[in-house]
Design an enzyme around this catalytic site. Structure first.
Site, PDB file in Angstrom:
ATOM      1  N   HIS A 123       0.846  -1.216   0.000  1.00 24.27           N
ATOM      2  CA  HIS A 123       0.000   0.000   0.000  1.00 24.27           C
ATOM      3  C   HIS A 123       0.880   1.265   0.000  1.00 24.27           C
ATOM      4  O   HIS A 123       0.491   2.279  -0.556  1.00 24.27           O
ATOM      5  CB  HIS A 123      -0.903   0.035   1.231  1.00 24.27           C
ATOM      6  CG  HIS A 123      -2.099  -0.869   1.135  1.00 24.27           C
ATOM      7  ND1 HIS A 123      -3.184  -0.600   0.333  1.00 24.27           N
ATOM      8  CD2 HIS A 123      -2.389  -2.037   1.752  1.00 24.27           C
ATOM      9  CE1 HIS A 123      -4.087  -1.561   0.462  1.00 24.27           C
ATOM     10  NE2 HIS A 123      -3.627  -2.459   1.318  1.00 24.27           N
TER      11      HIS A 123
ATOM     12  N   ASP B 121      -7.552  -2.408  -1.549  1.00 24.87           N
ATOM     13  CA  ASP B 121      -8.523  -3.199  -0.792  1.00 24.87           C
ATOM     14  C   ASP B 121      -9.892  -2.924  -1.391  1.00 24.87           C
ATOM     15  O   ASP B 121     -10.349  -1.772  -1.385  1.00 24.87           O
ATOM     16  CB  ASP B 121      -8.493  -2.803   0.689  1.00 24.87           C
ATOM     17  CG  ASP B 121      -7.139  -3.064   1.326  1.00 24.87           C
ATOM     18  OD1 ASP B 121      -6.476  -4.042   0.929  1.00 24.87           O
ATOM     19  OD2 ASP B 121      -6.747  -2.292   2.218  1.00 24.87           O
TER      20      ASP B 121
ATOM     21  N   GLU C 165      -6.456 -12.188   3.574  1.00 27.13           N
ATOM     22  CA  GLU C 165      -7.465 -11.119   3.460  1.00 27.13           C
ATOM     23  C   GLU C 165      -8.133 -11.181   2.091  1.00 27.13           C
ATOM     24  O   GLU C 165      -7.482 -10.889   1.081  1.00 27.13           O
ATOM     25  CB  GLU C 165      -6.812  -9.734   3.626  1.00 27.13           C
ATOM     26  CG  GLU C 165      -6.168  -9.523   4.974  1.00 27.13           C
ATOM     27  CD  GLU C 165      -5.412  -8.194   5.098  1.00 27.13           C
ATOM     28  OE1 GLU C 165      -5.128  -7.802   6.248  1.00 27.13           O
ATOM     29  OE2 GLU C 165      -5.115  -7.562   4.062  1.00 27.13           O
TER      30      GLU C 165
ATOM     31  N   HIS D 236      -7.770  -7.841  -0.198  1.00 23.71           N
ATOM     32  CA  HIS D 236      -6.476  -7.215  -0.528  1.00 23.71           C
ATOM     33  C   HIS D 236      -5.889  -7.812  -1.816  1.00 23.71           C
ATOM     34  O   HIS D 236      -5.660  -9.019  -1.906  1.00 23.71           O
ATOM     35  CB  HIS D 236      -5.506  -7.416   0.640  1.00 23.71           C
ATOM     36  CG  HIS D 236      -4.132  -6.856   0.402  1.00 23.71           C
ATOM     37  ND1 HIS D 236      -3.701  -5.676   0.966  1.00 23.71           N
ATOM     38  CD2 HIS D 236      -3.093  -7.334  -0.330  1.00 23.71           C
ATOM     39  CE1 HIS D 236      -2.448  -5.445   0.576  1.00 23.71           C
ATOM     40  NE2 HIS D 236      -2.060  -6.436  -0.201  1.00 23.71           N
TER      41      HIS D 236
HETATM   42 ZN   LIG Z   1      -4.695  -4.114   1.886  1.00 21.02          ZN
END
Ligand SMILES: [Zn+2]
Length: 211
Positions: A125, A132, A191, A194
């Site tokens: 990021h 995301d 996740e 992501h």
């Molecule tokens: Zn992320």
């Protein structure tokens, strides 16, 4: 010699053209119908505090180009999993580029490398190389049902978690297949929201604070 001089004059132009892919750009300028809901610009996040000072989402140009391909494909989805979407589907972004200073703050609050990247090495990021996302119905802006909400740091957020209703699994799989097959992104196993672009993994770690 004159040829060499000309080449030397052109060199900065060539170099800047090559580095443009890692330049941070505003996502909305390239994909106007993408939905932004930057959770770190609110206190509705794991840190329970506002960490950003803008509602603009920035990403590296290369990443935005790939996301545009994804959005263009999703818009065509008029039917999915037994439901009709008259204006197709689209993406909602929860987080994109994140200043490195914010990464240090997050690490202080949650020093768990499964869910927060160590700021010493940085998060993708911080390079504008990760995003995301979730899916929305373009007609209503409503999110499609997914396994968890954003930043749910539990095993339920994992791509390998399968104890879920069939429609939720189908939504997670649609997001994955379109981000990977159309966008060229890679998943992060812990996740479901992501995604990062391998081509952007070498982009520089940034601490630019957008206003
Ligand atoms: Zn992320």
């Amino acid at each position: 010699m004159r040829k060499l001089a000309l080449w030397l004059m052109l060199l900065p132009l060539i170099v800047s053209a090559q580095s443009a892919d890692d330049e941070l750009v505003k996502v909305k300028a390239f994909i106007p119908d993408i939905v932004l809901d930057l959770k770190y610009n609110t206190s509705d996040n794991f840190a329970e505090q506002k960490l950003y000072s803008t509602d603009e989402c920035f990403l590296a140009l290369n990443v935005v180009k790939q996301l545009k391909l994804v959005q263009d494909s999703l818009r065509m989805f008029r039917q999915h999993n037994g439901t009709s979407y008259p204006q197709g589907l689209g993406l909602k972004i929860w987080d994109g580029y994140r200043p490195r200073a914010v990464q240090y703050l997050m690490w202080e609050i949650l020093p768990d490398p499964t869910f927060v990247a160590d700021p010493a090495t940085g998060s993708s990021h911080n390079r504008g190389a990760a995003v995301d996302v979730t899916l929305v119905d373009r007609a209503t802006g409503e999110e499609l049902e997914m396994p968890t909400c954003f930043d749910d740091f539990s095993e339920r957020a994992s791509h390998s978690y399968s104890n879920l209703p069939a429609n939720i699994l189908a939504n997670r799989e649609l997001l994955e297949s379109i981000m990977v097959d159309v966008g060229g992104f890679v998943i992060y196993s812990a996740e479901w929201w992501h995604y990062s672009l391998p081509a952007a993994a070498a982009f520089p770690l940034l601490d630019f604070q957008p206003k």
